[in-house]
Design an enzyme around this catalytic site. Structure first.
Site, PDB file in Angstrom:
ATOM      1  N   GLY A   1       0.930  -1.205  -0.113  1.00  0.00           N
ATOM      2  CA  GLY A   1      -0.050  -0.093  -0.014  1.00  0.00           C
ATOM      3  C   GLY A   1       0.694   1.113  -0.025  1.00  0.00           C
ATOM      4  O   GLY A   1       2.027   0.988  -0.557  1.00  0.00           O
ATOM      5  N   SER A   2       0.322   2.146   0.766  1.00  0.00           N
ATOM      6  CA  SER A   2       1.157   3.532   0.553  1.00  0.00           C
ATOM      7  C   SER A   2       2.514   3.580   1.216  1.00  0.00           C
ATOM      8  O   SER A   2       3.121   4.609   1.073  1.00  0.00           O
ATOM      9  CB  SER A   2       0.035   4.533   1.319  1.00  0.00           C
ATOM     10  OG  SER A   2      -1.163   4.485   0.747  1.00  0.00           O
ATOM     11  N   THR A   3       2.692   2.543   1.790  1.00  0.00           N
ATOM     12  CA  THR A   3       3.943   2.605   2.780  1.00  0.00           C
ATOM     13  C   THR A   3       4.985   2.498   1.628  1.00  0.00           C
ATOM     14  O   THR A   3       6.366   2.746   2.086  1.00  0.00           O
ATOM     15  CB  THR A   3       4.235   1.226   3.594  1.00  0.00           C
ATOM     16  OG1 THR A   3       4.072   0.041   2.952  1.00  0.00           O
ATOM     17  CG2 THR A   3       2.975   1.408   4.813  1.00  0.00           C
ATOM     18  N   ILE A   4       4.839   2.313   0.549  1.00  0.00           N
ATOM     19  CA  ILE A   4       5.780   2.175  -0.670  1.00  0.00           C
ATOM     20  C   ILE A   4       6.231   3.634  -1.055  1.00  0.00           C
ATOM     21  O   ILE A   4       7.172   3.579  -1.877  1.00  0.00           O
ATOM     22  CB  ILE A   4       5.466   1.226  -1.716  1.00  0.00           C
ATOM     23  CG1 ILE A   4       6.606   0.649  -2.751  1.00  0.00           C
ATOM     24  CG2 ILE A   4       4.446   1.847  -2.621  1.00  0.00           C
ATOM     25  CD1 ILE A   4       7.284  -0.175  -1.872  1.00  0.00           C
TER      26      ILE A   4
END
Lengths: 381, 644
Positions: free
Chosen positions: B332-335
């Site tokens: 998800g957005s952690t990337i």
């Protein structure tokens, strides 16, 4: 001889005691040297048994009691003069055969074989009687006949031996059957069986081998095969032989010490207080202990043969000689089996193995020898 | 008596008898000679041979199992100990009828009926003279019951043995692992003689990975036994010079794990299916390694019954599953910080370049609208703000311009899509997709072309991309160290049982992330600090009250299907279709000491669910114990389902 030693001027206490003992023995018709030999073996047996039975006091005491009882039997039998013995012989034989037939018909089943006769108050093996009755009967038959025996006499004797032997073999107890036969055969051999007959008999036996093999029980065949190669079945039939040889061999010259035989004490050696007690002696006392035991046996046998040679009529001579040699056969069959020279047959080591019946039989035989010896002069005059 | 037709010649007969006796005497002497020769052969010639055989008969060699090495946390707190227990053992060689023996053990209630078959297999798998444990921990009552019946069970004995004990129960079980009875499969991976007296073997985690260190060397002793194989004590039985070689205990392990931090993390995750991995970025030391729900490893050392094992294996929450190591989730957005870094390195954009977010993104010539998590849009955002507010549209655009291959290459160089090389087995590699991968991953290779739309969603960590919590923590630690990478590890010191020396293991450095311009790190780390500290930052609530600055990134991962191990249950399915909540962070931002990744399955909100958990872990690790309790923020409300 004894009276000479105890003559006037030799009156130390020891000699007096010796003289008194000698007189008592003489009055009881007991032969001192033979008794000494028998007692020596018996005492050795008790000592070994105490260790072999794992220091079991009750077994030790029971065996000591049997030895005492057997000595009483010896003395009682010694009181029977040879003449009377000769008169009884055919009847004893007949009674023995009848008992064997009775066993065959009704006998108790013990140890997988019909060997015992239960008379209500006592259980005994009639085959044990035959060990003495067969030689006595054979000697009785030959007593009045010229020796060496004629072919007709031989035929009669052969039948007299075969009947009980077959009855016993049928129980099935091949070992005892062979030993009972041996008693009779020894009489014939001592009676002067011609060498040519011996050779003929040997040839016959060799020829009969395969036939006998055919009639053997499976377990009996197995014993013979195992004897030939114990490693075939090291945990089964070969176990006894292998463990007894390990016991004897590991004993070495001087043995591992009294009550220190690991084979015996840790129960690797089967039947260590009965049929395989010879291996216990070999393990704990070594070659030295076995040699001492064999010397004691040799003394007994030697004295027995001396008595036989000194005997003054055919019956006494043949009886004494055959019973003595039969004793020797027991010794060699047992030690040979334990040492791996013979197949495993259920023959105890005489006077040493735990067990009552054979002890009594043996002592009765020694009683007969003593009876023969103490009355030789009476017969001569 | 009558009827003799010849006259008896008494003198001749007596002489004949004398000759026969003489002959008999000679025969006796010959027999005696034969016997004597035989005895001489046995007792003198072959004495040594038979002595050896008799020794072999009565002496049994018995293995002395080594004490298994202990496991401590980084401060020396015990995590795995040994404790005495009585176990029931069977030696096949000494048991007349194994099947019958087992049946009779069932009869007296010492062996569960359903274990017979498995026990039989275990017995057959071992050597006939090995003592095979058939019950691991007997109660006193069972001990007494066996003692009464012992004579009926030759070959079966009760032995005092050391068994494994985990004083903290399920705490850290997925890192520490557990031990259990040696199975048939285990036979193939062990040195069988060295395990002759060993009952338990490491099955999972450190217990398994460091089995060689922990096990030690088996010793042996000679015992005096009787023909039944029972041990006997007899003094003086021909000098039983019994040899004994002591066992060498296994080495003790010191973990990088901090039991206190571990416990804080586990408590924070209580009741949820989740994973937390906390790594010291400076050396790869794993400070906390959590997968919940946990389970009590002590049962395995005792021997679980079938029912117990079934309950554990078929639990809908799959406690046996190590989510931290083997759970793969879309990042998800952690990337996003890494996508930003890749874009900078590939000169796709600059930190200052602004993009306008209307709440959706369209590829040129396509009508498909890729939505931002904020329907109204974020307006004009630069890179810092794009990370801080987690603007999807910004990253859709950057990704589309960068293309999947460059993205793939950069993410791979950071360590995604491959195993991190942690020192326990079973790690899954995750996935960084690429056109090559796609061609080979599915049937009908020629039809598998990469679509531009797949690049777009990869830019926000959705689609094919998968990562484990361990990888997320590792990558976050790498960002904290500005490209310096260390393989995560759970063990950093080993105490040699023999010498008592403690040997420290060197951190294992991995290839540095190839970043040309070091200032690019400042940009993305600045963005992550913004997540926590900017007024618009998505996880700003989790920074409140912390005496240190956190750099973090929230994330949400869509759930497409219910997990493979889970049974279908309508109510549960509804709950289990919710998004996974993710959060990665390190702190302090200017002096990184701990990097944390949190994944809460079906936790919905990265900022609301996952970030507060990470905050508790930071507090536990960075603050003195008394302050940590005060600083931890209270339960945070999910921000109306409207973040990211």
């Amino acid at each position: 001889m004894r009276t000479e030693i105890a003559g006037p001027g030799y009156s130390s206490r020891a000699q007096r005691t010796f003289t008194v003992t000698g007189r008592v023995l003489e009055a009881l018709h007991v032969d001192g040297p033979l008794l000494a030999g028998v007692l020596a073996v018996g005492v050795v047996g008790l000592v070994v048994l105490f260790s072999a039975a794992g220091e079991n006091v009750s077994i030790f005491l029971r065996q000591a009691a049997r030895l005492g009882l057997a000595l009483v039997v010896l003395v009682v039998v010694a009181q029977v003069p040879p003449r009377l013995l000769r008169a009884i012989a055919p009847w004893l034989y007949a009674a023995g055969v009848l008992l064997l037939v009775a066993v065959a018909l009704t006998g108790d089943i013990a140890m997988g074989a019909q060997r015992w006769l239960d008379l209500g108050f006592i259980r005994f093996q009639p085959s044990e009687i035959m060990k003495i009755a067969v030689p006595l009967a054979c000697a009785w038959y030959l007593h009045d006949r010229p020796l060496p025996p004629s072919p007709a006499s031989l035929a009669v004797l052969a039948v007299a031996i075969m009947v009980p032997a077959l009855l016993i073999a049928e129980q099935p107890d091949l070992g005892t059957a062979l030993l009972v036969s041996a008693g009779g055969v020894l009489v014939i051999l001592l009676a002067g069986l011609q060498v040519r007959y011996m050779i003929g008999l040997g040839a016959l036996l060799a020829a009969a081998g395969p036939v006998v093999w055919h009639f053997l029980h499976d377990y009996q065949r197995q014993r013979v095969l195992t004897f030939l190669n114990p490693q075939n079945d090291p945990l089964g039939a070969g176990y006894h032989t292998i463990q007894s040889q390990i016991a004897i061999g590991s004993g070495g010259v001087f043995g591992k010490g009294y009550m220190n035989g690991s084979q015996a004490q840790l129960e690797f050696l089967p039947e260590r207080s009965t049929d395989f007690i010879f291996a216990v002696i070999g393990e704990e006392w070594g070659l030295v202990g076995l040699s001492v035991l064999m010397v004691l046996y040799l003394l007994v046998i030697g004295r027995g043969l001396y008595i036989a040679v000194q005997a003054q009529d055919t019956f006494s001579r043949l009886t004494a000689g055959s019973l003595t040699l039969l004793f020797g056969v027991y010794v060699f069959v047992n030690s040979g089996m334990v040492a791996g020279l013979l197949p495993v047959v259920g023959v105890p080591l005489p006077l040493v193995s735990y067990g009552g019946t054979s002890m009594v039989t043996l002592m009765a035989a020694f009683g007969i020898l003593m009876s023969v010896h103490s009355r030789r002069k009476l017969v001569a005059t | 008596m009558a009827g003799s037709n010849r006259l008896k010649d008494h003198w001749a007969e007596q002489r004949l008898f004398g000759r026969r006796v003489l002959a008999a005497s000679i025969v006796i002497l010959l027999l005696l000679a034969a016997l004597g020769t035989r005895l001489f052969y046995l007792q003198v010639v072959r004495h040594d041979y038979f002595s050896d055989l008799s020794q072999g008969n009565r002496i049994r060699i018995e293995p002395i199992p080594p004490n298994r090495g202990l496991i401590f946390d980084r401060h020396g707190e015990a995590l795995a100990l040994n404790r005495p227990a009585y176990q029931l053992e069977l030696v096949r060689e000494q048991t007349p009828d194994v099947e019958d023996t087992l049946a009779r053990l069932v009869g007296i209630g010492l062996l569960p009926e359903e274990d017979v078959e498995r026990t039989m297999r275990a017995i057959k798998a071992r050597r006939s003279f090995d003592a095979v444990p058939i019950r691991l921990q007997l109660s006193e009552e069972e001990l007494a019951r066996f003692a009464v019946n012992r004579p009926d069970f030759p070959g079966v004995e009760v032995r005092p043995r050391l068994t494994r004990h985990y004083p903290k129960g399920g705490t850290g079980v997925h890192a520490i692992g557990y031990v259990a009875a040696i199975s048939e499969q285990d036979q193939e991976r062990i040195d069988v003689p060295n395990y002759a007296g060993t009952t338990l073997i490491g099955k999972l985690g450190i217990e398994r990975a460091y089995e060689e260190d922990l096990h030690g060397q088996t010793g042996h002793q000679q015992l005096l036994v009787n023909a039944q194989g029972r041990r006997v004590e007899r003094v003086g039985l021909t000098a039983p010079d019994l040899q004994r070689k002591e066992a060498v205990a296994g080495n003790d392990l010191y973990l990088t794990v901090d039991a206190r931090v571990q416990q804080v993390a586990e408590e924070a995750l209580a009741g949820q299916r989740a994973a937390v991995v906390a790594i010291d970025p400076r050396n790869g030391d794993v400070v906390a390694f959590v997968s919940t729900p946990t389970f009590d490893p002590n049962g395995f050392a005792r021997g679980l019954t079938y029912a117990e094992y079934d309950a554990l294996a078929n639990d809908i929450d799959v406690p046996l599953y190590d989510r931290a190591l083997r759970g793969v989730y879309p990042p998800g957005s952690t990337i996003k910080p890494l996508i930003a870094l890749a874009a900078l390195e590939n000169d796709i954009t600059t930190p200052e370049a602004q993009r306008y977010c209307r709440g959706a993104f369209q590829l040129p010539g396509s009508s498909h609208r890729y939505r931002d998590w904020k329907r109204s849009g974020h307006g004009s955002v630069d890179m810092h703000r794009a990370i801080a507010v987690s603007c999807d549209v910004y990253f859709y655009g950057v990704s589309a311009e960068m293309g999947i291959q460059k993205m793939h290459d950069f993410l791979t160089s950071v360590g995604l899509g491959q195993k991190t090389g942690i020192d326990i087995a079973g790690e899954r590699p995750g996935l960084v997709p690429s056109p090559d991968w796609k061609r080979n991953a599915f049937k009908k290779k020629e039809l598998q072309t990469w679509f531009p739309g797949e690049t777009v969603i990869a830019g926000i960590g959705q689609g094919y991309m998968l990562a484990t919590p361990l990888q997320l923590a590792h990558v976050t630690a790498t960002i904290a160290m500005r490209g310096e990478r260390y393989a995560p590890r759970l063990v950093n010191r080993i105490r040699d049982a023999d010498t008592g020396d403690i040997r420290a293991l060197e951190p294992r450095a991995l290839p540095r992330v190839p970043v040309e311009d070091a200032s690019h790190w400042d940009v993305i780390i600045g963005g992550m600090v913004g997540v926590m500290n900017d007024p618009w930052g998505t996880a700003r609530r989790s920074q409140i009250g912390a005496p240190y600055k956190i750099a973090g990134k929230t994330g949400t991962a869509q759930v497409f299907s219910v997990g493979q191990n889970e049974k279908y249950d309508e109510k549960a399915v509804a709950e289990r279709m919710r998004d996974h909540a993710l959060f990665v962070a390190f702190a302090p931002a200017d002096d990184p000491q701990l990097a944390v990744a949190v994944v809460v399955e079906n936790g919905r909100s990265g900022s609301g669910t996952a970030a507060p958990i990470a905050r508790k872990v930071f507090d536990a690790y960075l603050l003195p114990p008394d302050q940590a309790a005060q600083a931890a923020p209270g339960p945070t409300q999910p921000a109306g389902g409207s973040e990211e």
